[in-house]
Enzyme design. Structure first.
Site: not given
Lengths: 307, 307
Positions: A63, A65, A67-68, A210
């Site tokens: 996804h 976000h 942090d990914h 996540d």
């Protein structure tokens, strides 16, 4: 026997800690690297693990976000600066590609190699000779996907004693039988199933990204040899897991048990846990074969019959 | 005595190595953190160094290249996720702000605190009570700036024996003299210079970013106590340094010597050097007070009179 190995490159959720970087998991299969998520710092984690950037590689993003995904930027830039020439495939939600394109424009860097982007969808998104990668919608705040790499079945074990008894001479005919083709010996037709054991299942590794656990994902991860699952929280934060659309370690273990997954690996730990052993114990109460990932932890995946 | 400390957070050029992250240098001054560049991984390096994200902070970006800027994205996102409430100032070329704005839009993250961006220009860009930060155009492929933090002069040392001899009673009058104000004692006017030594120079730290050395920068970094300078290459790559608009360690040392800088710290090493000691030796032939930065290396900067 194709070598299959998992290397955990980043195991912290949302923000890194001194010892845990942001989300990234590498699966080495033979000479190919499959990377699941690319959190900030992934290129340095790859350097630490000695994996190298100029190799056959596919990147799967769960996804958008940051942090990914933010690590994708430096990864592409470093691949270019070090002269990568192999094409690269990236799979993920559409915004991932928008991120790459916009940042390339602003930073003004040139790619030295072709990048193919495929918008993720539920189904088989990679169809290779020896394996497939399937994707399934997961359950998070934004458009998000879980992935599962499944090796194709391999032919059964070759029983040489049967071949000898049936009078098949060693050499090319054995090889043809091993590859599933019938052969003629004298006036007899020998079928592969007369000399081969039952087909052997390939290995399956699931990566949740996540997500809340749910029954769709339980089906999706059915019979995984290794399941790498969101374990952001412990029992103490079970409500927060529901609110933030993550899983607790115990919930990950319940899903793994229901899916019949052999080994569960917990990852994506909230930075609040400096010691994740309580999460490991909570999961182990439900599914005893469980590990807690650490950055740079790596292990080989044997074939199911060798577990 | 304000505590002044330098922490090297990332010391590799262009691509990280297993032991060196991308460009970032922190200067702690009292309770404030001044960050120079924000290469990928900077937020984890800050966590490792135990510096904390919710503090008074200014960020200075030397140029837009990804290895100096990508870490800004995760830093802002993590600050928001951990509930930062203090405003943040960012200085740098205009594109830095475009990067932040576009990535925020694509990743869809919300800032919990005000961010003020100031487009860098040559001159005094920060004017605080106790220090200024000056910027100067440097010489790289893109719009780029070098920075210098300069503490304002402090009053000279207070000679209490003079104050006593002149009949100034201890207490408020001493304090006023120490702060540079004349006082009246009986019918006598006592001037600060009668009880104070000469003004004491504040500390100066220069940060070059990526640049060729040149005479403008030599003037800009005049009398720095610490000069942190681009040392991408050794003598073996002197031509490449010219082509790529970087400096060799020896060139950095020549500039430091000509600028009268006390301590030179080499950083931004090409990933080709697994051992940078040859670069250190080359620099030391020219300017003996020299160090090679490593990630997480940190030291305090004493006042000039205490060196």
């Amino acid at each position: 026997m194709t070598h299959l190995r998992i290397v955990f490159l980043g195991t912290s959720a949302a923000t890194p800690t001194g010892s845990r970087g942001l989300s990234a998991t590498a699966i080495q299969r033979g000479d190919e690297l499959l990377l699941f998520d690319a959190g900030e710092g992934v290129q340095q984690a790859i350097a630490k693990a000695g994996l190298g950037l100029n190799r056959r590689m596919k990147i799967f993003i769960t996804h958008i976000h940051g942090d990914h995904t933010v690590g994708l930027l430096g990864l592409l830039q470093s691949m270019s600066m070090t002269g990568r020439d192999k094409s690269l495939d990236i799979y993920g939600p559409e915004r991932v590609w928008e991120l790459v394109k916009e940042v390339r424009r602003i930073l003004g860097f040139v790619l030295t190699f072709p990048v193919r982007f495929t918008k993720a969808y539920s189904g088989v998104i990679v169809d290779e000779e020896e394996y497939v990668v399937k994707a399934a919608r997961s359950e998070h705040e934004v458009d998000s996907y879980a992935y599962c790499i499944e090796e194709r079945d391999r032919p059964g074990a070759f029983h040489r004693e049967n071949a000898i008894r049936l009078g098949v001479p060693e050499g090319e005919l054995w090889s043809r039988l091993q590859h599933g083709q019938p052969v003629i010996v004298g006036d007899k037709k020998i079928l592969p199933r007369q000399v081969l054991g039952p087909k052997r299942r390939g290995r399956r590794i699931g990566v949740s990204g996540d997500t809340r656990p749910n029954s769709r994902l339980t089906r999706f991860f059915k019979d995984c040899d290794v399941l790498i699952f969101d374990s952001t929280y412990g029992d103490d934060q079970a409500e927060r897991a529901v609110e933030n659309l993550h899983a607790t370690a115990r919930e990950a273990a319940m899903l793994a048990r229901n899916a019949g997954a052999s080994l569960l690996v917990l990852t994506h730990f909230s930075a609040r846990y400096t010691d994740v052993s309580p999460l490991l114990f909570q999961a182990a109460e439900v599914h005893p074969k469980v590990m807690a990932a650490t950055d740079q932890m790596a292990f080989d995946i044997p074939y199911p019959e060798d577990w």
